[in-house]
Design a protein around this motif. Sequence first.
Motif, short mmCIF file in Angstrom:
data_model
loop_
_atom_site.label_atom_id
_atom_site.label_comp_id
_atom_site.label_asym_id
_atom_site.label_seq_id
_atom_site.Cartn_x
_atom_site.Cartn_y
_atom_site.Cartn_z
N LEU A 149 -13.12 -6.18 -6.31
CA LEU A 149 -14.55 -6.29 -6.28
C LEU A 149 -14.64 -6.52 -4.32
O LEU A 149 -14.49 -7.16 -3.49
CB LEU A 149 -15.94 -6.02 -6.39
N GLU A 150 -13.63 -7.74 -5.10
CA GLU A 150 -13.31 -9.03 -3.83
C GLU A 150 -12.11 -9.03 -3.50
O GLU A 150 -10.77 -8.55 -3.37
CB GLU A 150 -13.00 -10.37 -4.69
N ARG A 151 -12.25 -9.52 -1.96
CA ARG A 151 -11.00 -9.72 -0.71
C ARG A 151 -10.69 -10.33 -0.37
O ARG A 151 -11.51 -10.49 0.12
CB ARG A 151 -11.64 -7.61 -0.37
N THR A 152 -9.32 -10.41 -0.08
CA THR A 152 -8.87 -11.25 1.61
C THR A 152 -8.21 -10.35 2.19
O THR A 152 -8.12 -8.92 2.51
CB THR A 152 -8.28 -12.44 1.20
N TYR A 153 -8.33 -11.07 4.20
CA TYR A 153 -8.18 -10.24 5.12
C TYR A 153 -7.34 -11.39 5.30
O TYR A 153 -7.21 -12.33 5.69
CB TYR A 153 -9.33 -9.92 5.70
N SER A 247 6.11 -30.11 -8.17
CA SER A 247 5.18 -30.21 -6.35
C SER A 247 4.50 -29.00 -5.80
O SER A 247 3.83 -29.60 -4.76
CB SER A 247 6.17 -30.64 -5.72
N PHE A 248 4.18 -27.99 -6.41
CA PHE A 248 4.41 -27.12 -5.29
C PHE A 248 3.57 -26.53 -6.17
O PHE A 248 3.93 -25.60 -7.33
CB PHE A 248 5.89 -26.12 -4.15
N TYR A 249 1.96 -25.69 -6.04
CA TYR A 249 2.28 -24.56 -7.26
C TYR A 249 1.71 -23.18 -5.88
O TYR A 249 1.44 -23.21 -5.68
CB TYR A 249 0.57 -25.08 -7.51
N VAL A 250 2.78 -22.71 -6.62
CA VAL A 250 2.36 -20.81 -6.04
C VAL A 250 1.44 -19.94 -6.47
O VAL A 250 1.33 -19.83 -7.83
CB VAL A 250 4.05 -20.44 -6.04
N ASP A 251 0.48 -18.36 -6.27
CA ASP A 251 -0.24 -18.74 -6.60
C ASP A 251 -1.08 -17.16 -5.65
O ASP A 251 -0.40 -17.46 -4.13
CB ASP A 251 -1.85 -18.44 -7.43
N SER A 252 -1.70 -16.40 -5.75
CA SER A 252 -2.00 -15.27 -4.61
C SER A 252 -2.82 -15.94 -4.37
O SER A 252 -3.59 -17.25 -4.26
CB SER A 252 -2.50 -14.04 -5.11
N TYR A 253 -3.36 -15.90 -2.84
CA TYR A 253 -4.33 -16.35 -1.31
C TYR A 253 -5.33 -16.29 -2.10
O TYR A 253 -6.53 -17.05 -2.33
CB TYR A 253 -4.02 -15.85 -0.49
N ILE A 254 -6.35 -14.94 -3.27
CA ILE A 254 -7.63 -14.81 -3.09
C ILE A 254 -7.72 -15.98 -4.66
O ILE A 254 -8.95 -16.54 -4.28
CB ILE A 254 -7.93 -13.49 -3.55
N ASN A 255 -6.41 -16.27 -5.37
CA ASN A 255 -6.95 -17.32 -6.92
C ASN A 255 -7.26 -18.36 -5.75
O ASN A 255 -7.32 -19.28 -6.51
CB ASN A 255 -5.61 -16.73 -7.40
N LEU A 256 -5.87 -18.85 -4.64
CA LEU A 256 -6.19 -20.67 -4.22
C LEU A 256 -7.50 -20.77 -4.12
O LEU A 256 -8.24 -21.28 -3.37
CB LEU A 256 -4.68 -20.10 -3.35
N MET A 257 -7.33 -19.72 -2.91
CA MET A 257 -9.33 -19.78 -2.18
C MET A 257 -10.42 -20.37 -2.89
O MET A 257 -10.98 -20.69 -2.89
CB MET A 257 -9.40 -18.83 -0.91
#
Length: 264
Positions: A149-153, A247-257
């Motif tokens: 249901l949640e989405r980024t653009y 030093s650098f954390y990588v994840d999907s944009y929606i998870n990061l936000m």
Amino acid sequence: MIKALLFFWLLLLSTAVVADANVAAVEESPSEPFTWPGGAQLAVSLSYDDALNSQLDNVIPALKKHNFKASFYIVPNSPVINARMAEWRATVKDGHELGNHSMYHPCRASLPNREWVPAHHDLDSYSVGQLVEELTLANTFLKAIDGKLERTYTVPCGDLLVDGQEYLSEISHLFTAIKGHGADKRFSPIIYPEGETGEELIDYIRNASSETLLVNIVFHGVGGDYLSVSSKAHAELLAFLANNRDSFYVDSYINLMKYAANKQ
């Protein structure tokens, strides 16, 4: 060199249209600086636009090698969606994000080097209401694939005007976040690589401002298709990130936000 679209800071003159749904400025005290999981100071969002064959063929295996989760901003009218639907569904099961990049990738044909934009997908001829309907339909299509249901653009072509009017404020209710257009500019820098070496991509991350909390790297083709970087350059970037997880954390944009919003 990183292309003219290296930073979206220029586009951030449109701050007044920042989506309410985007992450608000993160409040922090000097004694409690913002950090990502594991204590990382900088996050990297790996994104891939337009639903291309090279992303399924080259990117997914490369990400899986390092157990990185990324965001794929797909365009439903791409023939690659129809032809390889099962594989796109598999990307979701692997923990990747499917993001909204519109149904038809409309862009402003009036801008330089936009001869490729068909008249029926010319954003200069759209209405805001028409674009809202298109993005709503794209969300529905994506839900049919992943059930979410949640989405980024991610904004196609970076174009912020529809028929001369800004539109982000009219679509904010549809999204958890809009890439590059949050209220907190520390999450906003974006680059669109095309032809860079692995070392150039790595240097961009190394040289990020100390105030930056999130770097958005938006790829198109990897080892093929268009606006591409080589598979070698992409692999070198991923290896660097994997070797520097502290030093650098990588994840999907929606998870990061969502993580950033919860840190408020």
